[in-house]
Design an enzyme around this catalytic site. Structure first.
Site, PDB file in Angstrom:
ATOM      1  N   LYS A  13       5.144   8.174   3.029  1.00  0.00           N
ATOM      2  CA  LYS A  13       5.321   8.181   1.576  1.00  0.00           C
ATOM      3  C   LYS A  13       5.298   9.603   0.990  1.00  0.00           C
ATOM      4  O   LYS A  13       6.157   9.955   0.186  1.00  0.00           O
ATOM      5  CB  LYS A  13       4.185   7.349   0.988  1.00  0.00           C
ATOM      6  CG  LYS A  13       4.309   6.918  -0.411  1.00  0.00           C
ATOM      7  CD  LYS A  13       3.345   5.763  -0.712  1.00  0.00           C
ATOM      8  CE  LYS A  13       1.985   5.909  -0.076  1.00  0.00           C
ATOM      9  NZ  LYS A  13       1.088   6.879  -0.702  1.00  0.00           N
ATOM     10  N   ARG A  88      -1.848   1.493  -7.275  1.00  0.00           N
ATOM     11  CA  ARG A  88      -2.331   0.964  -6.011  1.00  0.00           C
ATOM     12  C   ARG A  88      -3.014  -0.381  -6.189  1.00  0.00           C
ATOM     13  O   ARG A  88      -3.435  -0.989  -5.211  1.00  0.00           O
ATOM     14  CB  ARG A  88      -3.334   1.927  -5.412  1.00  0.00           C
ATOM     15  CG  ARG A  88      -2.786   2.739  -4.240  1.00  0.00           C
ATOM     16  CD  ARG A  88      -3.872   3.692  -3.842  1.00  0.00           C
ATOM     17  NE  ARG A  88      -3.835   4.187  -2.523  1.00  0.00           N
ATOM     18  CZ  ARG A  88      -3.438   5.424  -2.209  1.00  0.00           C
ATOM     19  NH1 ARG A  88      -2.951   6.221  -3.118  1.00  0.00           N
ATOM     20  NH2 ARG A  88      -3.531   5.840  -0.978  1.00  0.00           N
ATOM     21  N   ARG A 127      -1.305  12.045  13.282  1.00  0.00           N
ATOM     22  CA  ARG A 127      -1.281  13.020  12.184  1.00  0.00           C
ATOM     23  C   ARG A 127      -2.662  13.666  12.045  1.00  0.00           C
ATOM     24  O   ARG A 127      -2.776  14.871  11.839  1.00  0.00           O
ATOM     25  CB  ARG A 127      -0.906  12.306  10.882  1.00  0.00           C
ATOM     26  CG  ARG A 127      -0.769  13.247   9.705  1.00  0.00           C
ATOM     27  CD  ARG A 127      -0.295  12.551   8.453  1.00  0.00           C
ATOM     28  NE  ARG A 127      -1.387  11.900   7.760  1.00  0.00           N
ATOM     29  CZ  ARG A 127      -1.253  11.167   6.652  1.00  0.00           C
ATOM     30  NH1 ARG A 127      -0.054  10.972   6.146  1.00  0.00           N
ATOM     31  NH2 ARG A 127      -2.278  10.622   6.064  1.00  0.00           N
ATOM     32  N   ARG A 138      -7.734  16.031   6.847  1.00  0.00           N
ATOM     33  CA  ARG A 138      -8.224  15.414   5.623  1.00  0.00           C
ATOM     34  C   ARG A 138      -9.559  14.752   5.937  1.00  0.00           C
ATOM     35  O   ARG A 138      -9.765  14.242   7.038  1.00  0.00           O
ATOM     36  CB  ARG A 138      -7.229  14.338   5.164  1.00  0.00           C
ATOM     37  CG  ARG A 138      -6.095  14.889   4.355  1.00  0.00           C
ATOM     38  CD  ARG A 138      -5.007  13.872   4.114  1.00  0.00           C
ATOM     39  NE  ARG A 138      -5.457  12.589   3.554  1.00  0.00           N
ATOM     40  CZ  ARG A 138      -4.651  11.730   2.939  1.00  0.00           C
ATOM     41  NH1 ARG A 138      -3.369  12.023   2.793  1.00  0.00           N
ATOM     42  NH2 ARG A 138      -5.091  10.587   2.485  1.00  0.00           N
ATOM     43  N   ARG A 149      -8.746   2.409   4.626  1.00  0.00           N
ATOM     44  CA  ARG A 149      -7.542   2.656   3.807  1.00  0.00           C
ATOM     45  C   ARG A 149      -6.513   1.550   4.035  1.00  0.00           C
ATOM     46  O   ARG A 149      -5.860   1.080   3.094  1.00  0.00           O
ATOM     47  CB  ARG A 149      -6.946   4.037   4.125  1.00  0.00           C
ATOM     48  CG  ARG A 149      -7.754   5.173   3.492  1.00  0.00           C
ATOM     49  CD  ARG A 149      -7.565   6.491   4.201  1.00  0.00           C
ATOM     50  NE  ARG A 149      -6.229   7.028   4.054  1.00  0.00           N
ATOM     51  CZ  ARG A 149      -5.722   7.993   4.839  1.00  0.00           C
ATOM     52  NH1 ARG A 149      -6.455   8.520   5.801  1.00  0.00           N
ATOM     53  NH2 ARG A 149      -4.515   8.422   4.648  1.00  0.00           N
TER      54      ARG A 149
HETATM   55  P1  AMP Z   1      -3.371   9.308  -0.686  1.00  0.00           P
HETATM   56  O1  AMP Z   1      -3.252  10.786  -0.550  1.00  0.00           O
HETATM   57  O2  AMP Z   1      -2.360   8.712  -1.623  1.00  0.00           O
HETATM   58  O3  AMP Z   1      -3.412   8.605   0.647  1.00  0.00           O
HETATM   59  O4  AMP Z   1      -4.798   9.030  -1.387  1.00  0.00           O
HETATM   60  C1  AMP Z   1      -5.995   9.460  -0.794  1.00  0.00           C
HETATM   61  C2  AMP Z   1      -7.177   8.742  -1.422  1.00  0.00           C
HETATM   62  O5  AMP Z   1      -7.242   9.041  -2.822  1.00  0.00           O
HETATM   63  C3  AMP Z   1      -7.152   7.223  -1.353  1.00  0.00           C
HETATM   64  O6  AMP Z   1      -7.642   6.709  -0.123  1.00  0.00           O
HETATM   65  C4  AMP Z   1      -8.096   6.868  -2.517  1.00  0.00           C
HETATM   66  O7  AMP Z   1      -9.454   7.114  -2.181  1.00  0.00           O
HETATM   67  C5  AMP Z   1      -7.700   7.891  -3.556  1.00  0.00           C
HETATM   68  N1  AMP Z   1      -6.571   7.438  -4.390  1.00  0.00           N
HETATM   69  C6  AMP Z   1      -5.341   8.016  -4.494  1.00  0.00           C
HETATM   70  N2  AMP Z   1      -4.582   7.364  -5.358  1.00  0.00           N
HETATM   71  C7  AMP Z   1      -5.318   6.332  -5.809  1.00  0.00           C
HETATM   72  C8  AMP Z   1      -5.083   5.273  -6.730  1.00  0.00           C
HETATM   73  N3  AMP Z   1      -3.912   5.136  -7.350  1.00  0.00           N
HETATM   74  N4  AMP Z   1      -6.082   4.385  -6.959  1.00  0.00           N
HETATM   75  C9  AMP Z   1      -7.277   4.508  -6.364  1.00  0.00           C
HETATM   76  N5  AMP Z   1      -7.580   5.468  -5.466  1.00  0.00           N
HETATM   77  C10 AMP Z   1      -6.610   6.383  -5.197  1.00  0.00           C
END
Ligand code: AMP
Length: 192
Positions: A13, A88, A127, A138, A149
């Site tokens: 993504k 989300r 990754r 990360r 996740r």
């Molecule tokens: P990502 O980089 O999109 O995989 O997001 C990393 C982490 O940020 C996720 O596992 C959540 O802890 C938090 N996060 C990012 N976007 C959201 C969202 N829209 N709603 C809730 N938590 C989020």
């Protein structure tokens, strides 16, 4: 053009959102990037979400909705944007609809990267290994956080596909193709 890109962790993504944003000359709004920046800068929001993010849990809806509401009101988002990692949850999606409706705007298209779960685990663990070698790991790239996740994705985010299908906005793309093929399929889905 106002777009949402949906996909599980490891679906590609972030990579595709960045390419699409460049191609369409619209900003990519990644809530994950914004939250990671808040954590690393030690802001009050960062302090609030750090532990949940490290465990791979979603952070509270009201917090991310407020962040996105502010971003989409900024001048550089006037001609459009691509949302990466938001919404989300169905609560976030309805909040987004309300915010846009109040400005007489709407989402034009929702693109979903479809990748099967076995492939996701392999991809994301690879990754994580590469990131460790390069020093960019990360905090949530551990196996335990990854499982959380995926669970959050299954329980909270996957129902969004039905939500947007019901609005006639969803296009699903096979995310297991090469990066270039996925990018082309996304562009085709926008033209369709
Ligand atoms: P990502 O980089 O999109 O995989 O997001 C990393 C982490 O940020 C996720 O596992 C959540 O802890 C938090 N996060 C990012 N976007 C959201 C969202 N829209 N709603 C809730 N938590 C989020």
């Amino acid at each position: 053009m106002r777009l949402v890109l949906l996909g599980a962790p490891g679906s590609g993504k972030g990579t595709q959102a960045a390419r699409l944003a460049k191609r369409l000359a619209i900003p990519r709004l990644s809530t994950g990037d914004m939250l990671r920046a808040a954590v690393s800068e030690g802001t009050p929001i960062g302090t609030r979400v750090k532990a949940a993010m490290e465990r791979g849990e979603l952070v509270p809806d009201d917090l991310v909705v407020a962040i996105v509401a502010e971003c989409i009101s900024l001048p550089d988002a006037k001609s459009g944007f691509i949302l990466d990692g938001f919404p989300r949850t169905v609560v976030q999606a309805t909040a987004l609809d309300d915010i846009l409706r109040a400005a007489d705007l709407r989402i034009d298209r929702v693109l979903e990267l479809d990748v099967d779960e076995a492939a996701l685990l392999v991809r994301i663990l690879n990754r994580a290994d590469e990131a460790k070698v390069n020093g960019f790991a990360r905090a949530d790239d551990t196996e335990a956080a990854l499982r959380m996740r995926l669970e959050e994705y299954r329980g909270q985010t996957r129902p969004l596909a039905d939500y947007y299908r019901g609005q006639g906005l969803l296009k699903s793309i096979n995310g297991l193709q090469s990066i270039n093929k996925v990018a082309n399929s996304l562009l085709e889905a926008l033209d369709a």
